[in-house]
Design a protein around this motif. Structure first.
Motif, short mmCIF file in Angstrom:
data_model
loop_
_atom_site.label_atom_id
_atom_site.label_comp_id
_atom_site.label_asym_id
_atom_site.label_seq_id
_atom_site.Cartn_x
_atom_site.Cartn_y
_atom_site.Cartn_z
N GLN A 116 -17.68 37.97 -61.13
CA GLN A 116 -16.40 38.26 -61.77
C GLN A 116 -15.83 37.03 -62.47
OE1 GLN A 116 -14.09 39.84 -58.50
NE2 GLN A 116 -14.44 41.95 -59.18
N GLU A 117 -16.02 35.85 -61.89
CA GLU A 117 -15.50 34.63 -62.50
C GLU A 117 -16.12 34.40 -63.88
OE1 GLU A 117 -16.18 31.56 -59.63
OE2 GLU A 117 -14.44 32.16 -58.42
N LYS A 118 -17.41 34.65 -63.99
CA LYS A 118 -18.07 34.48 -65.28
C LYS A 118 -17.53 35.50 -66.28
CE LYS A 118 -22.43 32.99 -67.06
NZ LYS A 118 -23.81 32.67 -66.75
N GLY A 119 -17.33 36.74 -65.84
CA GLY A 119 -16.77 37.77 -66.70
C GLY A 119 -15.37 37.40 -67.16
N GLU A 120 -14.59 36.80 -66.27
CA GLU A 120 -13.24 36.37 -66.63
C GLU A 120 -13.29 35.27 -67.69
OE1 GLU A 120 -11.32 35.28 -62.98
OE2 GLU A 120 -11.23 37.36 -62.29
N GLN A 121 -14.26 34.36 -67.58
CA GLN A 121 -14.39 33.29 -68.57
C GLN A 121 -14.73 33.87 -69.94
OE1 GLN A 121 -17.34 30.93 -66.52
NE2 GLN A 121 -15.80 29.50 -65.75
N PHE A 122 -15.63 34.85 -69.98
CA PHE A 122 -15.95 35.51 -71.25
C PHE A 122 -14.70 36.18 -71.83
CE2 PHE A 122 -20.48 35.55 -69.81
CZ PHE A 122 -21.02 34.92 -70.91
N ALA A 123 -13.97 36.88 -70.99
CA ALA A 123 -12.76 37.58 -71.44
C ALA A 123 -11.73 36.59 -71.98
CB ALA A 123 -12.16 38.41 -70.30
N LEU A 124 -11.60 35.46 -71.32
CA LEU A 124 -10.66 34.44 -71.77
C LEU A 124 -11.04 33.89 -73.15
CD1 LEU A 124 -8.13 32.84 -71.00
CD2 LEU A 124 -9.64 31.13 -69.97
N ILE A 125 -12.32 33.65 -73.36
CA ILE A 125 -12.78 33.17 -74.67
C ILE A 125 -12.45 34.20 -75.74
CG2 ILE A 125 -14.85 32.66 -76.04
CD1 ILE A 125 -16.06 31.45 -73.44
N LYS A 126 -12.70 35.47 -75.45
CA LYS A 126 -12.42 36.53 -76.43
C LYS A 126 -10.92 36.62 -76.72
CE LYS A 126 -16.36 39.53 -75.54
NZ LYS A 126 -16.80 40.85 -75.08
N MET A 127 -10.11 36.52 -75.69
CA MET A 127 -8.66 36.61 -75.89
C MET A 127 -8.13 35.43 -76.70
SD MET A 127 -7.36 38.11 -72.25
CE MET A 127 -5.68 38.44 -72.76
N LYS A 128 -8.66 34.24 -76.46
CA LYS A 128 -8.26 33.07 -77.23
C LYS A 128 -8.62 33.26 -78.71
CE LYS A 128 -8.42 29.39 -73.76
NZ LYS A 128 -9.14 28.18 -73.33
N SER A 129 -9.81 33.79 -78.95
CA SER A 129 -10.23 34.04 -80.33
C SER A 129 -9.33 35.08 -80.99
CB SER A 129 -11.68 34.51 -80.37
OG SER A 129 -12.54 33.51 -79.90
N GLU A 130 -9.04 36.14 -80.26
CA GLU A 130 -8.16 37.19 -80.80
C GLU A 130 -6.79 36.61 -81.15
OE1 GLU A 130 -7.27 40.94 -82.17
OE2 GLU A 130 -9.21 40.32 -81.38
N HIS A 131 -6.28 35.74 -80.29
CA HIS A 131 -4.99 35.10 -80.55
C HIS A 131 -5.06 34.24 -81.81
CE1 HIS A 131 -1.95 31.88 -80.13
NE2 HIS A 131 -1.17 32.91 -79.79
N ALA A 132 -6.13 33.47 -81.93
CA ALA A 132 -6.29 32.61 -83.11
C ALA A 132 -6.41 33.45 -84.38
CB ALA A 132 -7.52 31.72 -82.94
N ILE A 133 -7.12 34.56 -84.31
CA ILE A 133 -7.25 35.46 -85.47
C ILE A 133 -5.87 35.98 -85.85
CG2 ILE A 133 -8.11 37.73 -86.23
CD1 ILE A 133 -10.56 37.14 -84.37
N TRP A 134 -5.11 36.39 -84.86
CA TRP A 134 -3.78 36.94 -85.08
C TRP A 134 -2.90 35.93 -85.81
CZ3 TRP A 134 -3.23 41.86 -84.77
CH2 TRP A 134 -1.97 42.44 -84.69
N GLN A 135 -3.08 34.64 -85.48
CA GLN A 135 -2.27 33.59 -86.11
C GLN A 135 -2.66 33.35 -87.57
OE1 GLN A 135 0.37 32.72 -84.26
NE2 GLN A 135 -0.64 34.12 -82.82
N VAL A 136 -3.91 33.67 -87.91
CA VAL A 136 -4.39 33.48 -89.28
C VAL A 136 -3.87 34.59 -90.20
CG1 VAL A 136 -6.48 33.54 -90.74
CG2 VAL A 136 -6.48 32.22 -88.60
N LEU A 137 -3.75 35.80 -89.66
CA LEU A 137 -3.33 36.95 -90.48
C LEU A 137 -1.82 36.98 -90.65
CD1 LEU A 137 -5.59 39.70 -88.85
CD2 LEU A 137 -6.09 38.31 -90.87
N ASN A 138 -1.38 37.46 -91.81
CA ASN A 138 0.05 37.65 -92.01
C ASN A 138 0.45 39.02 -91.44
OD1 ASN A 138 -0.36 39.71 -93.99
ND2 ASN A 138 -0.52 38.16 -95.61
N ALA A 139 1.73 39.34 -91.46
CA ALA A 139 2.24 40.57 -90.83
C ALA A 139 1.58 41.82 -91.42
CB ALA A 139 3.75 40.64 -90.97
N GLU A 140 1.45 41.87 -92.73
CA GLU A 140 0.86 43.04 -93.38
C GLU A 140 -0.62 43.18 -93.00
OE1 GLU A 140 -0.18 43.89 -97.93
OE2 GLU A 140 2.00 43.69 -97.58
N GLN A 141 -1.33 42.06 -92.97
CA GLN A 141 -2.75 42.08 -92.60
C GLN A 141 -2.92 42.48 -91.14
OE1 GLN A 141 -3.51 38.04 -93.77
NE2 GLN A 141 -4.65 38.68 -95.60
N ARG A 142 -2.02 42.02 -90.29
CA ARG A 142 -2.08 42.38 -88.87
C ARG A 142 -1.96 43.89 -88.69
NH1 ARG A 142 2.19 37.98 -86.48
NH2 ARG A 142 0.89 36.15 -86.81
#
Length: 176
Positions: A116-142
């Motif tokens: 489970q710990e390894k799965g959590e690490q993968f999930a954390l990496i994905k969530m960080k990436s999703e957050h970074a993507i969200w910051q790149v897009l403007n409101a309309e693009q989001r």
């Protein structure tokens, strides 16, 4: 050589030629984003760039985000040899746990916890990436991106690429 032998060889050559042409077109289509997650494949494709009207700066930022995500995922997974060793070690621990006369609940919990710990690490990496993507897009693009993700989920749902109540997907059922 008889006519049937010549005909057989001709059919074989034609079949091989057709197969190689088909394989080449599939490789040309699919190799560009091979190994990427579907989200990266879409956002970095011409279709994604056009639908979201991404600027070149945004495209560069997204490429950097996905490159970092890929690096982190590969580091967490390890190379193929270590992945195989980890699977073998897990299987050996599982087999040893199942072979004992009395079930060792603590050992089972430790085995589960490590996985489970390894799965959590993968999930954390994905969530960080999703957050970074969200910051790149403007409101309309989001907003557009959210709508596209909904459509893609529905499309996957219709194709049977989902799991409901632990049920295997259609592809797995047909091969079982």
């Amino acid at each position: 050589m008889t006519i049937s032998n010549k005909l057989s060889k001709f059919v074989l050559v034609c079949g091989l030629a057709a197969a190689s042409v088909g394989a080449t077109s599939v490789m040309a289509k699919g190799d560009m984003h091979r190994g990427m997650n579907p989200q990266a494949g879409f956002l970095l494709s011409e279709r994604g760039i056009n639908k979201l009207q991404l600027t070149e700066a945004q495209q560069a930022q997204l490429k950097a985000i996905f490159a970092e995500q890929t690096t982190q995922m590969k580091a967490l997974r390890g190379d193929k040899g270590s992945m195989k060793d980890n699977r073998i070690a897990y299987k050996e621990k599982m087999d040893a746990l199942l072979a004992t006369h009395a079930f060792d609940e603590n050992a089972a919990r430790e085995l589960i916890k490590a996985r489970q710990e390894k799965g959590e690490q993968f999930a954390l990496i994905k969530m960080k990436s999703e957050h970074a993507i969200w910051q790149v897009l403007n409101a309309e693009q989001r907003e557009s991106y959210q709508e596209i993700k909904k459509q893609l989920r529905k499309k996957g749902h219709k194709k049977g690429l989902h799991r409901v109540d632990g049920e295997r997907n259609k592809a797995e059922r047909t091969h079982s």
